[in-house]
Design an enzyme around this catalytic site. Sequence first.
Site, mmCIF file in Angstrom:
data_model
loop_
_atom_site.group_PDB
_atom_site.id
_atom_site.type_symbol
_atom_site.label_atom_id
_atom_site.label_comp_id
_atom_site.label_asym_id
_atom_site.label_seq_id
_atom_site.Cartn_x
_atom_site.Cartn_y
_atom_site.Cartn_z
ATOM 1 N N ASP A 62 -55.848 -48.218 -30.503
ATOM 2 C CA ASP A 62 -55.655 -46.997 -31.285
ATOM 3 C C ASP A 62 -55.985 -47.228 -32.754
ATOM 4 O O ASP A 62 -55.211 -47.847 -33.490
ATOM 5 C CB ASP A 62 -54.204 -46.526 -31.136
ATOM 6 C CG ASP A 62 -53.960 -45.163 -31.767
ATOM 7 O OD1 ASP A 62 -54.923 -44.567 -32.292
ATOM 8 O OD2 ASP A 62 -52.814 -44.690 -31.739
ATOM 9 N N ASP A 68 -60.333 -41.386 -34.870
ATOM 10 C CA ASP A 68 -59.170 -41.850 -34.114
ATOM 11 C C ASP A 68 -59.537 -42.126 -32.659
ATOM 12 O O ASP A 68 -59.824 -41.204 -31.901
ATOM 13 C CB ASP A 68 -58.070 -40.789 -34.193
ATOM 14 C CG ASP A 68 -56.768 -41.219 -33.536
ATOM 15 O OD1 ASP A 68 -56.674 -42.390 -33.115
ATOM 16 O OD2 ASP A 68 -55.855 -40.390 -33.443
#
Length: 431
Positions: A76, A285
């Site tokens: 992430d 992201d």
Amino acid sequence: MPIVLPLILLLCFFTHCTLCFSASKPQTLILPLKTETLPHGFAPHSTNKLSFHHNVTLTIQLSVGSPPQKVTMVLDTGSELSWLHCKKAPNLNSVFNPLASKSYSPIPCSSPVCRTRTRDFSIPVSCDPKKLCHATLSYADASSIEGNLASETFGLGLSTQPGTIFGCMDSGFSSNSEEDAKTTGLMGMNRGSLSFVTQMGLPKFSYCISGRDSSGVLLFGEAKFAWLRPLNYTPLVQISTPLPYFDRVAYTVQLEGIRVSGKVLPLPKSVFVPDHTGAGQTMVDSGTQFTFLLGPVYTALKNEFIQQTKPVLRVLNDPNFVFQGAMDLCYQVPMNRPSLPQLPTVTLMFQGAEMSVSGERLLYRVPGMMRGSDSVYCFTFGNSDLLGIEAFVIGHHHQQNVWMEFDLEKSRVGVAEVRCDLASQRLGLGV
């Protein structure tokens, strides 16, 4: 090609890889990226308003502890602290057992790590009854996790990193517990002082996600290959003064405009610039599947896309249907149609670089959703306002077949279009 979802993009170690990095001198580590289809029936039941969650996650396998325990972590780039589930629960398939590790060491509240290096956490750390540093993390999909900070030995490839700070989590809430049960935790890869990439001292990393088949690649270090076209770079936006809605350690770039099949949306550049509170930053992201735009920009893109697809697509006229809580532009497509019609390319225009989204990446078939004899496809851009997110978020669905490089040394993100399945083959990773 029919879309089979949900999927987990599984990052496995390639045991025959001869390139690796050591803790003392980072070189290059290349890992294959593969997809794994979850069991039938995992997809949520169709409702008028599906909850916001991520059907697809990028995951990596590594070892933690002494002796090493194998764990699987979600990769992430939008998070700082790496964490692992440390308490067994009926819904968890994999947990890290700190009691079985000789190198596990909890972080006390008095530690400088607890007092100063957690400054960018959205929720301040606290002190538990044992005077250990306690962290609570929350995410945009309403999930949360909490537990104590600790140091441990992490192993990646042939390298080990003693004293890596992470969260040993023992409680929390998940909006998608079945998916979360497939992994042991999360690997934070943003620019924060406690992120995995910062602690490992890695100057840059890249990944390439295939939209064609199950292949892909993650690379730590330099990506110098003759077949990879030159990357276009966009600088990271950085601020020194903390602002309430600006994530200072995210990979923030400057979105300057959006083009739909050659037509630039008639929007002032000011709508893409963060305001005095920090709201309106653009983040890259890997932990988010789709792309979300702030209300005025989303509305302009939605209206233009409807206008340009009017001759070839039929809009689903149901104001009560909002896919994943933020995607309210959907279409009815006959099931017997062999493929989607030609769609206008949507190009995200950044300072110094562009990212084009075309073809099947523009529409997502909603699993199990039918209207008569028609399947339901939704536009893969959503409205941030409906999620309560004060930012533009570029999700990994729109990063497919794009070489994504995160250069921490030069504070920039590089992009280049490439067939990621072929990139994996050229690197000897196979499919």
